[in-house]
Design a protein around this motif. Structure first.
Motif, PDB file in Angstrom:
ATOM      1  N   GLN A 136       0.817  -1.217   0.000  1.00 38.77           N
ATOM      2  CA  GLN A 136       0.000   0.000   0.000  1.00 38.77           C
ATOM      3  C   GLN A 136       0.851   1.268   0.000  1.00 38.77           C
ATOM      4  O   GLN A 136       0.384   2.335  -0.397  1.00 38.77           O
ATOM      5  CB  GLN A 136      -0.948   0.013   1.204  1.00 38.77           C
ATOM      6  CG  GLN A 136      -1.931  -1.141   1.236  1.00 38.77           C
ATOM      7  CD  GLN A 136      -2.583  -1.404  -0.108  1.00 38.77           C
ATOM      8  OE1 GLN A 136      -3.309  -0.572  -0.637  1.00 38.77           O
ATOM      9  NE2 GLN A 136      -2.329  -2.582  -0.669  1.00 38.77           N
ATOM     10  N   TYR A 137       2.093   1.152   0.436  1.00 41.09           N
ATOM     11  CA  TYR A 137       2.981   2.323   0.434  1.00 41.09           C
ATOM     12  C   TYR A 137       3.171   2.876  -0.975  1.00 41.09           C
ATOM     13  O   TYR A 137       3.368   4.081  -1.163  1.00 41.09           O
ATOM     14  CB  TYR A 137       4.338   1.952   1.040  1.00 41.09           C
ATOM     15  CG  TYR A 137       5.323   3.090   1.046  1.00 41.09           C
ATOM     16  CD1 TYR A 137       5.149   4.185   1.891  1.00 41.09           C
ATOM     17  CD2 TYR A 137       6.429   3.084   0.190  1.00 41.09           C
ATOM     18  CE1 TYR A 137       6.050   5.240   1.888  1.00 41.09           C
ATOM     19  CE2 TYR A 137       7.330   4.125   0.184  1.00 41.09           C
ATOM     20  CZ  TYR A 137       7.140   5.201   1.037  1.00 41.09           C
ATOM     21  OH  TYR A 137       8.032   6.247   1.027  1.00 41.09           O
ATOM     22  N   GLN A 140       0.151   5.108  -1.475  1.00 46.62           N
ATOM     23  CA  GLN A 140      -0.229   5.933  -0.325  1.00 46.62           C
ATOM     24  C   GLN A 140       0.247   7.362  -0.557  1.00 46.62           C
ATOM     25  O   GLN A 140       1.435   7.633  -0.583  1.00 46.62           O
ATOM     26  CB  GLN A 140       0.374   5.355   0.952  1.00 46.62           C
ATOM     27  CG  GLN A 140      -0.182   5.947   2.223  1.00 46.62           C
ATOM     28  CD  GLN A 140       0.375   5.256   3.457  1.00 46.62           C
ATOM     29  OE1 GLN A 140       0.918   4.159   3.383  1.00 46.62           O
ATOM     30  NE2 GLN A 140       0.238   5.908   4.607  1.00 46.62           N
ATOM     31  N   PRO A 154      -6.320   5.906   6.262  1.00 42.86           N
ATOM     32  CA  PRO A 154      -5.262   5.895   5.242  1.00 42.86           C
ATOM     33  C   PRO A 154      -5.638   6.729   4.029  1.00 42.86           C
ATOM     34  O   PRO A 154      -6.815   6.842   3.675  1.00 42.86           O
ATOM     35  CB  PRO A 154      -5.155   4.407   4.874  1.00 42.86           C
ATOM     36  CG  PRO A 154      -6.494   3.833   5.218  1.00 42.86           C
ATOM     37  CD  PRO A 154      -6.998   4.608   6.398  1.00 42.86           C
ATOM     38  N   ILE A 156      -5.152   6.787   0.119  1.00 41.00           N
ATOM     39  CA  ILE A 156      -4.735   6.055  -1.071  1.00 41.00           C
ATOM     40  C   ILE A 156      -4.919   6.970  -2.275  1.00 41.00           C
ATOM     41  O   ILE A 156      -6.024   7.458  -2.532  1.00 41.00           O
ATOM     42  CB  ILE A 156      -5.543   4.753  -1.253  1.00 41.00           C
ATOM     43  CG1 ILE A 156      -5.390   3.852  -0.022  1.00 41.00           C
ATOM     44  CG2 ILE A 156      -5.102   4.016  -2.512  1.00 41.00           C
ATOM     45  CD1 ILE A 156      -3.973   3.413   0.266  1.00 41.00           C
TER      46      ILE A 156
END
Length: 339
Positions: A136-137, A140, A154, A156
């Protein structure tokens, strides 16, 4: 932004449900652990952990957007990411186990086979979410957001790669789980005799528990795919999909934290629906699990055993101070014959 009166008119409804969602699924955990139901244990883990995370966020950030616990938010958003695929993955493992039970050819299952099944379930429900969280980094956009009344959230980056790295996996897992569900129902109807023989040889898995596991997996399946697909639709239509330029462009000013008041995120209908669906999904899954397993006959027997053990320990401790346990029933009185 300073703390002020709660802007959520339903407060503290959500924290109450989130705390119950954290606590109640843990009650049936011991007997599922003893029965080697690894998929069910992982389901309990992700549901309870997700609800605990949401409970803390809903308390700390009720009526404010103060960045008071940045380290917690770094952990919190990753719990949210992991649970988004961890719960569907656990449901997949449950359906997978039910399929193997329905198609079993041998009555006796060795410990080696049980360990192998636990290992596979752990890879699906533990390792895969960990890899998912790490990936996901890539998409992100910045460190995290803080939504008033919601807490850490978070961010995204809404670009095409995010749909392949982040959004599509709950749908993919749900569809695989659906295949196992259909195959297990088909095998169950075709091989009832062998299935009944298998269950009679295994006290840990009763017919009622099998049916409740099936109902739980089916309920989760019916919620996972439509909800995940609807979330993809909301993300694609709420704002325009941005072009993916580069990794450096996506992570420009990565360390920033956006603080979003309730009036702003709730004003947009799609944003409001997406946020509320996301946070209520975990308590729903946790309480649905407890509804299937918390009131069963075996659960009531365990409650009775636990109550007896607690009562015995209490009166044993009180006995050290000279306090005796009251006797039950009516005391018999001896009446003289010449009365």
């Amino acid at each position: 932004m300073t703390r002020f009166q709660h802007s959520d008119p339903t407060y503290p409804l959500f924290p109450v449900f989130a705390f119950l969602g954290f606590l109640l699924p843990l009650i049936p955990l011991p007997w599922h652990f003893q029965a080697w139901n690894s998929g069910t244990c992982w389901y309990i883990f992700w549901a309870s952990l997700s609800c605990l995370n949401q409970f803390v966020n809903s308390i700390v950030w009720a009526g404010n957007t103060v960045n008071s616990a940045p380290a917690w938010c770094d952990i919190s958003i990753r719990i949210m990411m992991g649970a988004s695929v961890g719960l569907p993955a656990a449901s997949l493992c449950i359906n997978r186990r039910l399929y193997h039970i329905a198609t079993v050819r041998a009555v006796v299952i060795t410990k080696a086979e049980k360990r192998r099944a636990v290992l596979i379930d752990s890879l699906i429900c533990g390792l895969f979410p960990a890899i998912y969280i790490a990936l996901q980094y890539i998409v992100q956009g910045h460190r995290f957001n803080i939504f008033e009344d919601i807490g850490c959230y978070p961010d995204i980056y809404n670009a095409l790669p995010a749909y392949f790295i982040s959004s599509m996996w709950p749908v993919v897992i749900g569809l695989i789980s659906a295949v196992y569900c259909v195959l297990s129902l088909r095998a169950f109807s075709a091989r009832r005799a062998a299935f009944a023989q298998f269950l009679s040889a295994h006290n840990a898995l009763t017919p009622s528990r099998y049916l409740r596991l099936s109902a739980l997996a089916l309920t989760d399946l019916l919620c996972t795919v439509p909800l995940a697909a609807f979330t993809i639709y909301l993300n694609a239509t709420a704002t325009a999909i941005s072009p993916w330029i580069s990794f450096a462009d996506t992570h420009f000013d990565y360390g920033r934290v956006e603080q979003i008041p309730h009036l702003l995120w709730a004003a947009d209908r799609n944003s409001n629906i997406a946020v509320e669906l996301t946070r209520w999904a975990s308590p729903f899954c946790a309480l649905a699990f407890f509804a299937f397993f918390g009131f069963a006959a075996e659960a009531q027997k365990n409650y009775a055993r636990a109550g007896t053990a607690v009562s015995t320990a209490f009166w044993s401790g009180m006995g050290r101070f000279g306090v005796k346990r009251p006797t039950s029933g009516i005391r018999k009185i001896r009446i003289p014959r010449n009365f």
